[in-house]
Design an enzyme around this catalytic site. Structure first.
Site, PDB file in Angstrom:
ATOM      1  N   TRP A   9      -2.851  -2.586  -1.709  1.00 24.53           N
ATOM      2  CA  TRP A   9      -2.577  -4.008  -1.926  1.00 24.53           C
ATOM      3  C   TRP A   9      -3.453  -4.722  -0.905  1.00 24.53           C
ATOM      4  O   TRP A   9      -3.222  -4.617   0.297  1.00 24.53           O
ATOM      5  CB  TRP A   9      -1.100  -4.312  -1.689  1.00 24.53           C
ATOM      6  CG  TRP A   9      -0.732  -5.716  -2.056  1.00 24.53           C
ATOM      7  CD1 TRP A   9      -0.422  -6.180  -3.299  1.00 24.53           C
ATOM      8  CD2 TRP A   9      -0.641  -6.842  -1.171  1.00 24.53           C
ATOM      9  NE1 TRP A   9      -0.141  -7.527  -3.239  1.00 24.53           N
ATOM     10  CE2 TRP A   9      -0.269  -7.956  -1.946  1.00 24.53           C
ATOM     11  CE3 TRP A   9      -0.842  -7.017   0.198  1.00 24.53           C
ATOM     12  CZ2 TRP A   9      -0.090  -9.221  -1.410  1.00 24.53           C
ATOM     13  CZ3 TRP A   9      -0.670  -8.292   0.732  1.00 24.53           C
ATOM     14  CH2 TRP A   9      -0.291  -9.369  -0.059  1.00 24.53           C
ATOM     15  N   GLU A  55      16.616 -18.128  -8.432  1.00 25.06           N
ATOM     16  CA  GLU A  55      16.250 -16.742  -8.726  1.00 25.06           C
ATOM     17  C   GLU A  55      15.622 -16.630 -10.129  1.00 25.06           C
ATOM     18  O   GLU A  55      14.628 -15.929 -10.320  1.00 25.06           O
ATOM     19  CB  GLU A  55      17.489 -15.842  -8.575  1.00 25.06           C
ATOM     20  CG  GLU A  55      17.317 -14.407  -9.000  1.00 25.06           C
ATOM     21  CD  GLU A  55      16.203 -13.642  -8.279  1.00 25.06           C
ATOM     22  OE1 GLU A  55      15.661 -14.150  -7.281  1.00 25.06           O
ATOM     23  OE2 GLU A  55      15.863 -12.549  -8.759  1.00 25.06           O
ATOM     24  N   GLU A 115       6.987 -14.910 -11.367  1.00 21.16           N
ATOM     25  CA  GLU A 115       6.304 -13.710 -10.881  1.00 21.16           C
ATOM     26  C   GLU A 115       5.867 -12.776 -11.998  1.00 21.16           C
ATOM     27  O   GLU A 115       4.853 -12.112 -11.870  1.00 21.16           O
ATOM     28  CB  GLU A 115       7.131 -12.964  -9.825  1.00 21.16           C
ATOM     29  CG  GLU A 115       8.382 -12.323 -10.302  1.00 21.16           C
ATOM     30  CD  GLU A 115       9.163 -11.649  -9.179  1.00 21.16           C
ATOM     31  OE1 GLU A 115       8.561 -11.089  -8.265  1.00 21.16           O
ATOM     32  OE2 GLU A 115      10.400 -11.692  -9.239  1.00 21.16           O
ATOM     33  N   HIS A 151      15.728 -37.807  -8.438  1.00 22.47           N
ATOM     34  CA  HIS A 151      15.082 -38.289  -7.206  1.00 22.47           C
ATOM     35  C   HIS A 151      13.596 -37.935  -7.179  1.00 22.47           C
ATOM     36  O   HIS A 151      12.979 -37.924  -6.130  1.00 22.47           O
ATOM     37  CB  HIS A 151      15.800 -37.719  -5.987  1.00 22.47           C
ATOM     38  CG  HIS A 151      17.222 -38.167  -5.897  1.00 22.47           C
ATOM     39  ND1 HIS A 151      17.568 -39.459  -5.554  1.00 22.47           N
ATOM     40  CD2 HIS A 151      18.384 -37.531  -6.185  1.00 22.47           C
ATOM     41  CE1 HIS A 151      18.884 -39.581  -5.597  1.00 22.47           C
ATOM     42  NE2 HIS A 151      19.393 -38.419  -5.985  1.00 22.47           N
ATOM     43  N   CYS A 194       0.851  -1.187   0.000  1.00 23.73           N
ATOM     44  CA  CYS A 194       0.000   0.000   0.000  1.00 23.73           C
ATOM     45  C   CYS A 194       0.886   1.237   0.000  1.00 23.73           C
ATOM     46  O   CYS A 194       1.916   1.279   0.677  1.00 23.73           O
ATOM     47  CB  CYS A 194      -0.941   0.089   1.183  1.00 23.73           C
ATOM     48  SG  CYS A 194      -2.093  -1.278   1.282  1.00 23.73           S
ATOM     49  N   ARG A 248       3.655  -0.192  -4.944  1.00 19.40           N
ATOM     50  CA  ARG A 248       3.411  -0.772  -3.621  1.00 19.40           C
ATOM     51  C   ARG A 248       2.087  -1.511  -3.531  1.00 19.40           C
ATOM     52  O   ARG A 248       1.762  -2.103  -2.498  1.00 19.40           O
ATOM     53  CB  ARG A 248       3.430   0.334  -2.558  1.00 19.40           C
ATOM     54  CG  ARG A 248       4.724   1.115  -2.541  1.00 19.40           C
ATOM     55  CD  ARG A 248       4.640   2.216  -1.533  1.00 19.40           C
ATOM     56  NE  ARG A 248       4.606   1.704  -0.197  1.00 19.40           N
ATOM     57  CZ  ARG A 248       5.673   1.426   0.540  1.00 19.40           C
ATOM     58  NH1 ARG A 248       6.864   1.652   0.054  1.00 19.40           N
ATOM     59  NH2 ARG A 248       5.558   0.957   1.745  1.00 19.40           N
ATOM     60  N   ASN A 266      -1.614   2.005   5.856  1.00 20.04           N
ATOM     61  CA  ASN A 266      -0.775   0.950   5.304  1.00 20.04           C
ATOM     62  C   ASN A 266      -0.361   0.059   6.468  1.00 20.04           C
ATOM     63  O   ASN A 266       0.250   0.543   7.420  1.00 20.04           O
ATOM     64  CB  ASN A 266       0.455   1.561   4.625  1.00 20.04           C
ATOM     65  CG  ASN A 266       1.501   0.520   4.252  1.00 20.04           C
ATOM     66  OD1 ASN A 266       1.164  -0.651   4.066  1.00 20.04           O
ATOM     67  ND2 ASN A 266       2.752   0.925   4.147  1.00 20.04           N
ATOM     68  N   GLY A 267      -0.700  -1.222   6.391  1.00 15.17           N
ATOM     69  CA  GLY A 267      -0.337  -2.143   7.472  1.00 15.17           C
ATOM     70  C   GLY A 267      -1.516  -3.068   7.754  1.00 15.17           C
ATOM     71  O   GLY A 267      -2.420  -3.208   6.930  1.00 15.17           O
ATOM     72  N   LYS A 325       5.817  -4.158  -4.468  1.00 11.70           N
ATOM     73  CA  LYS A 325       7.273  -4.029  -4.346  1.00 11.70           C
ATOM     74  C   LYS A 325       7.737  -4.186  -2.903  1.00 11.70           C
ATOM     75  O   LYS A 325       8.754  -4.786  -2.628  1.00 11.70           O
ATOM     76  CB  LYS A 325       7.677  -2.654  -4.887  1.00 11.70           C
ATOM     77  CG  LYS A 325       9.160  -2.389  -4.870  1.00 11.70           C
ATOM     78  CD  LYS A 325       9.835  -3.118  -5.992  1.00 11.70           C
ATOM     79  CE  LYS A 325      11.328  -2.973  -5.998  1.00 11.70           C
ATOM     80  NZ  LYS A 325      11.952  -4.124  -6.676  1.00 11.70           N
ATOM     81  N   LYS A 363      11.901 -15.202 -10.974  1.00 13.21           N
ATOM     82  CA  LYS A 363      11.674 -14.099 -11.922  1.00 13.21           C
ATOM     83  C   LYS A 363      10.615 -14.516 -12.927  1.00 13.21           C
ATOM     84  O   LYS A 363       9.702 -13.773 -13.236  1.00 13.21           O
ATOM     85  CB  LYS A 363      12.950 -13.770 -12.668  1.00 13.21           C
ATOM     86  CG  LYS A 363      13.875 -12.662 -12.390  1.00 13.21           C
ATOM     87  CD  LYS A 363      13.606 -11.492 -11.588  1.00 13.21           C
ATOM     88  CE  LYS A 363      12.956 -11.650 -10.272  1.00 13.21           C
ATOM     89  NZ  LYS A 363      13.605 -11.086  -9.116  1.00 13.21           N
TER      90      LYS A 363
HETATM   91  C1  F6R Z   1      11.092 -10.615  -6.346  1.00 15.97           C
HETATM   92  C2  F6R Z   1      11.146  -9.615  -5.314  1.00 15.97           C
HETATM   93  C3  F6R Z   1      10.798 -10.008  -3.930  1.00 15.97           C
HETATM   94  C4  F6R Z   1      11.655  -9.226  -2.931  1.00 15.97           C
HETATM   95  C5  F6R Z   1      11.184  -9.527  -1.502  1.00 15.97           C
HETATM   96  C6  F6R Z   1      12.041  -8.822  -0.467  1.00 15.97           C
HETATM   97  O1  F6R Z   1      11.484 -10.097  -7.572  1.00 15.97           O
HETATM   98  O2  F6R Z   1      11.434  -8.475  -5.570  1.00 15.97           O
HETATM   99  O3  F6R Z   1      10.923 -11.380  -3.742  1.00 15.97           O
HETATM  100  O4  F6R Z   1      12.986  -9.569  -3.090  1.00 15.97           O
HETATM  101  O5  F6R Z   1       9.863  -9.127  -1.350  1.00 15.97           O
HETATM  102  O6  F6R Z   1      12.011  -7.446  -0.640  1.00 15.97           O
HETATM  103  P1  F6R Z   1      13.069  -6.529   0.057  1.00 15.97           P
HETATM  104  O7  F6R Z   1      14.395  -6.803  -0.560  1.00 15.97           O
HETATM  105  O8  F6R Z   1      12.610  -5.124  -0.222  1.00 15.97           O
HETATM  106  O9  F6R Z   1      13.049  -6.875   1.510  1.00 15.97           O
END
Ligand code: F6R
Length: 611
Positions: A74, A487, A494, A510, A2, A27, A100-101, A606, A491
């Protein structure tokens, strides 16, 4: 999650709020809304979906108020809908709140209010807040401005959970109250105007002077004054910080998406991360990390705690620390770590990685480590963010603002910084000097090697075109290459919504190999010469079962595979910084082929400021 924005000044609030919401949309983008005070009456306009949907409502242009609050959501409690959107008002429309929270005790508070005849329109946890403020206001003996402030303070004393709040009131049309607890909030100081935001970049084009709120500090804001109070309603003094950030780094700069821009910025961001911290001829300097040999010698375990991509950077750093410093490392998701009883002593060093510095689970895990007397180091990209204020030491990645929800440049900068920290520790401990010198040289070459990887992306684009309709894609690798597979897989899922799994190559047989059938794509990372033959055998096992192969390697391969992306040779320990880039691009181009919103994938945000 948010985004919160606020304005109080001499100009119309609406365009400033919309501008800020567009910048905060990363956000959360389930719904958006704003409220302004128009002739002593609160007017609220909100809508489901993106900020654009809100701005398309014609009535919004009639808002002329010079004080206003805005929110991009969000969804946590209550599905994305217009009614669940913020701002939320009390039953009399005297108080309006954005939040927000998460209010953890909202059901109890709702019952409390219902028993006093308050009615609820939404399914949110937030709606209890304006009604509690109204309740406390009605039952207060105070008068004037203190009455408003006390009602908000009393309300916060009843809330359990996390919150960043902005409150306006038609009874106090020239003031706004803001407060935070475990959710971020900053105040930008202008001339006869003030701005409030969840993050600094959203309002950086308006002001450079910022107050960073700490937990349970209340700001009573008018257009030309800001007063700070603690929970006991005592005035407190706060200094503002002058923040200089290049605002162009928050623009797309001609790229179609922030993600592509950020992928392409990695040579620059890694160069910034390295800065003057290492050189081939002298000892590593990390000015913010004042750790001595006596202390380091006592450390017998390092924990690396983070979430998502940041945790994947931690997985990559584990072999770097273990091979250079010879100290065992455990990597754990913050959401797990915080709810068990990890064995932490004063001989444990805990590193917390968070791009945003606001991830709720990471902050909670850090607090837990501190409560067990461990020394804590925060690695963050955002100056002044919450984890940096909690930790004993903070080291910044300096990757520049990362706007796309999917993390790319922050990840590569995190790995580089972790490698530099490992070198710094090993130098203090007088360990592995030959290894270190080789590694330093290769770290210094990373920016030009990244440019090399980014030069030719046509093969990746073409492969994305070939496979974008697939349902499942596998990623495999051994050792450090496995950490990159994890990773790459994240990517892909998501931003393309394709199901994907990452496995250590040797684990396939396995179980998961049962899923390999004709034409399934298997992405493989091969950067360890010592494990090359073993890894090739694993790839052949899937090829035999009909798989298509996409290989990222810095080794000479004799066998034929569907697509091979060659990357420059570098020290094995930092090879992920190069090998991840083709995987970032593969996910990006698949998402583009599918016509998806790369920067704002569904259900994500984010900054995950709720647990
Ligand atoms: C994936 C991504 C998330 C963040 C995770 C932690 O692309 O961006 O998995 O890495 O939410 O976020 P931070 O680094 O801001 O704590």
């Amino acid at each position: 999650m948010c985004g919160i924005i606020g304005y109080i000044g001499e100009n119309k609030a609406k365009p400033i709020l919309i501008n800020g919401l567009l910048r905060l949309e990363y956000r959360g983008y389930d719904s958006a809304g704003i409220a302004t005070i128009e002739k002593d009456e609160i007017k609220t306009i909100k809508n489901k979906g993106r900020v654009k949907n809100l701005n398309d409502i014609e009535e919004i242009n009639s808002l002329k108020g010079t004080i206003g609050i805005g929110h991009t959501r969000w969804a946590t409690h209550g599905k994305p809908s217009s009614i669940n959107s913020h701002p939320h008002a009390d039953n009399t429309n005297c108080f309006s709140v954005v939040h927000n929270g998460i209010i953890e005790n909202y059901s109890d508070l709702k019952e409390f209010l219902k028993s006093r005849k308050y009615k609820f329109l939404s399914e949110t946890d937030t709606e209890v807040i304006p009604n509690l403020i109204h309740f406390n206001y009605q039952n207060s003996d105070e008068t004037g401005d203190t009455k408003f402030l006390k009602a908000v303070v009393d309300t916060c004393k009843m809330l359990k959970g996390s919150y960043a709040l902005e409150v306006i009131s038609s009874a106090h049309p020239n003031n706004m109250i803001v407060v935070r607890k475990d959710s971020p909030l900053v105040i930008g100081k202008g001339l006869n105007e003030n701005y409030i935001s969840s993050d600094i970049p959203a309002i950086l084009s308006f002001t450079k002077d910022f107050y960073i709120l700490n937990d349970l500090e209340f700001a009573y804001i008018s257009r030309n004054n800001i007063e700070f109070y603690n929970e006991d309603l005592e005035k407190i003094h706060k200094d503002f910080q002058n923040i200089t950030l290049d605002t162009s780094s928050t623009e797309k700069d001609g790229y179609p998406d922030f993600m592509l821009k950020e992928i392409n910025e990695q040579s620059k961001s890694v160069r910034e991360t390295i800065g003057s911290r290492i050189s081939s001829s002298s000892k590593t300097i990390i000015s913010d990390l004042n750790i001595n040999k006596k202390f380091l010698k006592t450390i017998n375990k390092i924990y690396i705690i983070a979430c998502g991509t940041a945790m994947h950077a931690g997985l990559t750093a584990k072999p770097i620390f273990e091979s250079l410093c010879e100290i065992p490392v455990e990597v754990e998701p913050a959401s797990e770590f915080r709810y068990r009883n990890p064995i932490i002593t004063q001989n444990t060093l805990c590193l917390f990685i968070s791009q945003s510095g606001e991830t709720a689970d990471t902050i909670a895990a850090l607090k837990l480590a501190k409560s067990k007397n461990s020394k804590t180091i925060a690695i963050s990209n955002v100056v002044g963010s919450s984890i940096t204020r909690e930790a004993d030491y903070t080291v910044y990645t300096h990757a520049g603002p990362e706007i796309a929800v999917a993390s790319t440049k922050a990840y590569t900068s995190q790995i580089v910084l972790l490698a530099i920290i490992a070198i710094y520790f090993a130098e203090i401990l007088d360990k592995n000097s030959t290894k270190i010198n080789e590694l330093k040289n290769d770290i210094l070459l990373l920016p030009s090697n990244i440019e090399e990887v980014l030069k030719d992306t046509e093969k990746i684009k073409a492969f994305a075109k070939r496979i974008y309709k697939e349902k499942d894609i596998f990623f495999i690798g051994r050792g450090i290459d496995y950490t990159v597979a994890v990773e790459g897989s994240l990517k892909l899922k998501e931003i393309s919504y394709i199901h994907s799994e990452a496995y250590p190559s040797g684990e396939l047989k396995h179980g998961p190999i049962a899923l390999i059938e004709n034409d399934v794509t298997v992405v493989s990372i091969l950067t360890n010469r010592l494990l090359l033959e073993k890894s090739i055998s694993n790839i052949q096992e899937v090829v035999t079962r009909g798989a298509k192969t996409f290989i990222v390697t810095n080794q000479e391969l004799n066998d034929d595979f569907d697509e091979v992306i060659n990357i420059p040779k570098t020290n094995y320990l930092i090879s992920p910084v190069l090998s991840v880039i083709p995987l970032q691009l593969l996910a990006y181009y698949i998402s583009k082929e599918k016509g998806l919103d790369v920067d704002k994938p569904r259900n994500l945000a984010k900054s995950v400021t709720v647990e």
